[in-house]
Write a protein that holds these residues in place. Structure first.
Motif, PDB file in Angstrom:
ATOM      1  N   LEU A  82      -1.641  -3.837  -2.882  1.00 57.00           N
ATOM      2  CA  LEU A  82      -2.895  -3.377  -3.468  1.00 57.00           C
ATOM      3  C   LEU A  82      -3.342  -2.130  -2.698  1.00 57.00           C
ATOM      4  O   LEU A  82      -3.434  -2.162  -1.463  1.00 57.00           O
ATOM      5  CB  LEU A  82      -3.963  -4.461  -3.379  1.00 57.00           C
ATOM      6  CG  LEU A  82      -5.323  -4.155  -4.008  1.00 57.00           C
ATOM      7  CD1 LEU A  82      -5.191  -3.929  -5.513  1.00 57.00           C
ATOM      8  CD2 LEU A  82      -6.309  -5.293  -3.733  1.00 57.00           C
ATOM      9  N   VAL A  83      -3.605  -1.043  -3.428  1.00 54.61           N
ATOM     10  CA  VAL A  83      -3.915   0.243  -2.795  1.00 54.61           C
ATOM     11  C   VAL A  83      -5.243   0.771  -3.320  1.00 54.61           C
ATOM     12  O   VAL A  83      -5.438   0.902  -4.541  1.00 54.61           O
ATOM     13  CB  VAL A  83      -2.805   1.282  -3.085  1.00 54.61           C
ATOM     14  CG1 VAL A  83      -3.139   2.605  -2.411  1.00 54.61           C
ATOM     15  CG2 VAL A  83      -1.450   0.759  -2.619  1.00 54.61           C
ATOM     16  N   PHE A  84      -6.156   1.070  -2.414  1.00 53.75           N
ATOM     17  CA  PHE A  84      -7.397   1.764  -2.733  1.00 53.75           C
ATOM     18  C   PHE A  84      -7.540   2.924  -1.754  1.00 53.75           C
ATOM     19  O   PHE A  84      -7.844   2.709  -0.585  1.00 53.75           O
ATOM     20  CB  PHE A  84      -8.607   0.836  -2.617  1.00 53.75           C
ATOM     21  CG  PHE A  84      -8.661  -0.252  -3.647  1.00 53.75           C
ATOM     22  CD1 PHE A  84      -8.772   0.064  -4.995  1.00 53.75           C
ATOM     23  CD2 PHE A  84      -8.624  -1.579  -3.270  1.00 53.75           C
ATOM     24  CE1 PHE A  84      -8.832  -0.951  -5.956  1.00 53.75           C
ATOM     25  CE2 PHE A  84      -8.680  -2.590  -4.207  1.00 53.75           C
ATOM     26  CZ  PHE A  84      -8.784  -2.279  -5.567  1.00 53.75           C
ATOM     27  N   GLU A  85      -7.330   4.136  -2.226  1.00 52.07           N
ATOM     28  CA  GLU A  85      -7.439   5.300  -1.349  1.00 52.07           C
ATOM     29  C   GLU A  85      -8.898   5.710  -1.130  1.00 52.07           C
ATOM     30  O   GLU A  85      -9.242   6.267  -0.087  1.00 52.07           O
ATOM     31  CB  GLU A  85      -6.639   6.463  -1.936  1.00 52.07           C
ATOM     32  CG  GLU A  85      -5.147   6.189  -1.943  1.00 52.07           C
ATOM     33  CD  GLU A  85      -4.341   7.358  -2.464  1.00 52.07           C
ATOM     34  OE1 GLU A  85      -3.177   7.518  -2.035  1.00 52.07           O
ATOM     35  OE2 GLU A  85      -4.882   8.138  -3.304  1.00 52.07           O
ATOM     36  N   ALA A 103     -18.694  -3.782   6.333  1.00 51.88           N
ATOM     37  CA  ALA A 103     -17.496  -3.680   7.174  1.00 51.88           C
ATOM     38  C   ALA A 103     -17.134  -2.233   7.482  1.00 51.88           C
ATOM     39  O   ALA A 103     -16.335  -1.972   8.381  1.00 51.88           O
ATOM     40  CB  ALA A 103     -16.322  -4.371   6.488  1.00 51.88           C
ATOM     41  N   ASN A 104     -17.717  -1.298   6.721  1.00 51.76           N
ATOM     42  CA  ASN A 104     -17.453   0.134   6.890  1.00 51.76           C
ATOM     43  C   ASN A 104     -15.988   0.465   6.578  1.00 51.76           C
ATOM     44  O   ASN A 104     -15.308   1.180   7.325  1.00 51.76           O
ATOM     45  CB  ASN A 104     -17.817   0.603   8.301  1.00 51.76           C
ATOM     46  CG  ASN A 104     -17.958   2.116   8.388  1.00 51.76           C
ATOM     47  OD1 ASN A 104     -18.202   2.781   7.379  1.00 51.76           O
ATOM     48  ND2 ASN A 104     -17.787   2.663   9.584  1.00 51.76           N
ATOM     49  N   ILE A 105     -15.523  -0.034   5.448  1.00 47.09           N
ATOM     50  CA  ILE A 105     -14.149   0.202   4.995  1.00 47.09           C
ATOM     51  C   ILE A 105     -14.192   0.968   3.679  1.00 47.09           C
ATOM     52  O   ILE A 105     -14.890   0.584   2.748  1.00 47.09           O
ATOM     53  CB  ILE A 105     -13.397  -1.125   4.801  1.00 47.09           C
ATOM     54  CG1 ILE A 105     -13.175  -1.824   6.152  1.00 47.09           C
ATOM     55  CG2 ILE A 105     -12.059  -0.892   4.107  1.00 47.09           C
ATOM     56  CD1 ILE A 105     -12.572  -3.202   6.034  1.00 47.09           C
ATOM     57  N   ASN A 106     -13.400   2.065   3.607  1.00 50.06           N
ATOM     58  CA  ASN A 106     -13.367   2.843   2.366  1.00 50.06           C
ATOM     59  C   ASN A 106     -11.950   3.139   1.881  1.00 50.06           C
ATOM     60  O   ASN A 106     -11.758   3.591   0.756  1.00 50.06           O
ATOM     61  CB  ASN A 106     -14.131   4.155   2.525  1.00 50.06           C
ATOM     62  CG  ASN A 106     -14.495   4.762   1.181  1.00 50.06           C
ATOM     63  OD1 ASN A 106     -14.702   4.048   0.209  1.00 50.06           O
ATOM     64  ND2 ASN A 106     -14.562   6.078   1.131  1.00 50.06           N
ATOM     65  N   SER A 107     -10.960   2.903   2.747  1.00 48.60           N
ATOM     66  CA  SER A 107      -9.558   3.052   2.344  1.00 48.60           C
ATOM     67  C   SER A 107      -8.833   1.764   2.714  1.00 48.60           C
ATOM     68  O   SER A 107      -9.007   1.248   3.828  1.00 48.60           O
ATOM     69  CB  SER A 107      -8.913   4.236   3.051  1.00 48.60           C
ATOM     70  OG  SER A 107      -7.519   4.293   2.790  1.00 48.60           O
ATOM     71  N   LYS A 133      -5.458   9.256   1.810  1.00 50.21           N
ATOM     72  CA  LYS A 133      -4.248   9.144   1.015  1.00 50.21           C
ATOM     73  C   LYS A 133      -3.307   8.117   1.636  1.00 50.21           C
ATOM     74  O   LYS A 133      -3.233   7.992   2.866  1.00 50.21           O
ATOM     75  CB  LYS A 133      -3.527  10.493   0.919  1.00 50.21           C
ATOM     76  CG  LYS A 133      -4.258  11.542   0.085  1.00 50.21           C
ATOM     77  CD  LYS A 133      -4.210  11.181  -1.388  1.00 50.21           C
ATOM     78  CE  LYS A 133      -4.829  12.279  -2.237  1.00 50.21           C
ATOM     79  NZ  LYS A 133      -4.805  11.922  -3.683  1.00 50.21           N
ATOM     80  N   ILE A 134      -2.600   7.396   0.789  1.00 50.52           N
ATOM     81  CA  ILE A 134      -1.633   6.404   1.267  1.00 50.52           C
ATOM     82  C   ILE A 134      -0.297   6.709   0.600  1.00 50.52           C
ATOM     83  O   ILE A 134      -0.158   6.599  -0.625  1.00 50.52           O
ATOM     84  CB  ILE A 134      -2.085   4.967   0.928  1.00 50.52           C
ATOM     85  CG1 ILE A 134      -3.445   4.679   1.585  1.00 50.52           C
ATOM     86  CG2 ILE A 134      -1.051   3.943   1.390  1.00 50.52           C
ATOM     87  CD1 ILE A 134      -4.048   3.340   1.192  1.00 50.52           C
ATOM     88  N   SER A 135       0.675   7.099   1.390  1.00 49.97           N
ATOM     89  CA  SER A 135       1.966   7.525   0.841  1.00 49.97           C
ATOM     90  C   SER A 135       2.817   6.336   0.419  1.00 49.97           C
ATOM     91  O   SER A 135       2.669   5.224   0.948  1.00 49.97           O
ATOM     92  CB  SER A 135       2.729   8.359   1.871  1.00 49.97           C
ATOM     93  OG  SER A 135       3.139   7.542   2.959  1.00 49.97           O
TER      94      SER A 135
END
Length: 315
Positions: A82-85, A103-107, A133-135
């Motif tokens: 599961l990917v959320f950039e 939690a201060n999470i954005n990626s 970005k997540i490669s």
């Protein structure tokens, strides 16, 4: 059947290998906080972090309701990451927005950790405070690392699980009482009534199907309560209810088990299967010798059988 945290503590070198896994993942994504989680049907637990990060409000041992976690959105059935950039732009996360802000999470990158039998352990996650970005290369590398970790879990799991039913085995039960039985509780010794007839008339293959179905029902039962289920061997099972010593409450649970293990579909109804239960309570903060507890529970089970079966007796 999920791996419980009380099982992990008996795994050899678990902490060391978990740290190695996190370090490998950290080399792939050095700017992210990496962590391992484990799942139950109700909760997600943060098992290990790559490091302490004061900007992200996640800590080891943190327990989150499963419905309030991003990891619960992972497609475990198909073992899909599961990917959320940029989570701030994801409208389908609005129900989790408050938790994500806290939690201060954005990626986020979440990799499922699946055992060889299809069971879920949890996740390997990489997160950042900002959109990132997540490669594809990073995703592939973390998938490989998660797969290596699942191989280790499979090997350790074999030592403490019954090969037929997937329940804990006798070795786990003894290990638990040697090292962890300080909270008190109740030991329920279960023996199936009429099971020998199943093997004699229909063969061991059908008998194995019955045992697996019993195990599934016991596993579902303990997931709703604080405890675990064990197959001692044959048609003998143990349920250990942790920190529960109230006889009235235990009696209600025993009545539920009697009902649950005497009600079958049309294929198994003809076997007239039921269960007898011997129950022994044990106190907290004492040396509870399992051999003595099992002997006492077995005596109570004998009395339950002598009283006509499909019942329970306290010692």
């Amino acid at each position: 059947m999920l791996i419980a945290l009380n099982e992990l503590q008996f795994y050899k070198n678990f902490d060391e290998l978990a740290r190695d896994i996190l370090e490998m993942a950290k080399e792939t994504m050095p700017d992210r906080l990496i962590y391992l989680t484990s799942f139950t049907k109700k909760e997600q637990t943060i098992v290990k972090l790559s490091e302490t990060n004061d900007n992200i409000c996640i800590h080891e041992g943190m327990v989150i309701e499963i419905k309030e976690t991003v990891c619960n959105r992972i497609d475990f059935k198909n073992n899909t990451p599961l990917v959320f950039e940029d989570m701030s732009r994801e409208a389908n996360l609005d129900d989790l927005r408050q938790a994500l802000v806290a939690a201060n999470i954005n990626s986020y990158l979440g990799i499922p950790i699946i055992l060889s039998n299809g069971d879920t352990f949890g996740t390997l996650c990489a997160v950042h405070t900002h959109a990132k970005k997540i490669s594809k290369k990073s995703i592939t590398m973390l998938q490989r690392i998660a797969k290596l970790f699942s191989y280790y879990l499979d090997l350790e799991r074999l030592a403490y699980r019954d090969s037929l039913t997937g329940l804990y085995n006798r070795q786990f039960l003894y290990k638990y009482f040697d090292e962890s039985s300080t909270t008190g509780g109740a030991l329920l010794f279960l023996d199936l009534d009429g099971f020998k007839k199943v093997n004699d008339l229909y063969g061991h293959e059908t008998g194995d199907l019955v045992l697996r179905e019993v195990a599934l029902r016991l596993e579902n039962f303990v997931q709703q309560h604080h405890g675990f289920a064990v197959r001692l061997g044959g048609d003998e099972f143990i349920i250990n209810l942790v920190a529960l010593t109230n006889r009235e409450e235990i009696s209600k649970l025993a009545d539920f088990l009697l009902s649950r293990l005497s009600t079958w579909d049309t294929q198994l109804e003809a076997f007239n299967l039921s269960v007898s239960i011997g129950i022994v309570l044990y106190p907290s903060n004492e040396d509870n010798l399992l051999k003595i507890l099992l002997k006492n529970a077995d005596n109570a089970l004998y009395r339950a059988k002598a009283n006509g079966k499909n019942g329970y007796q306290f010692i």
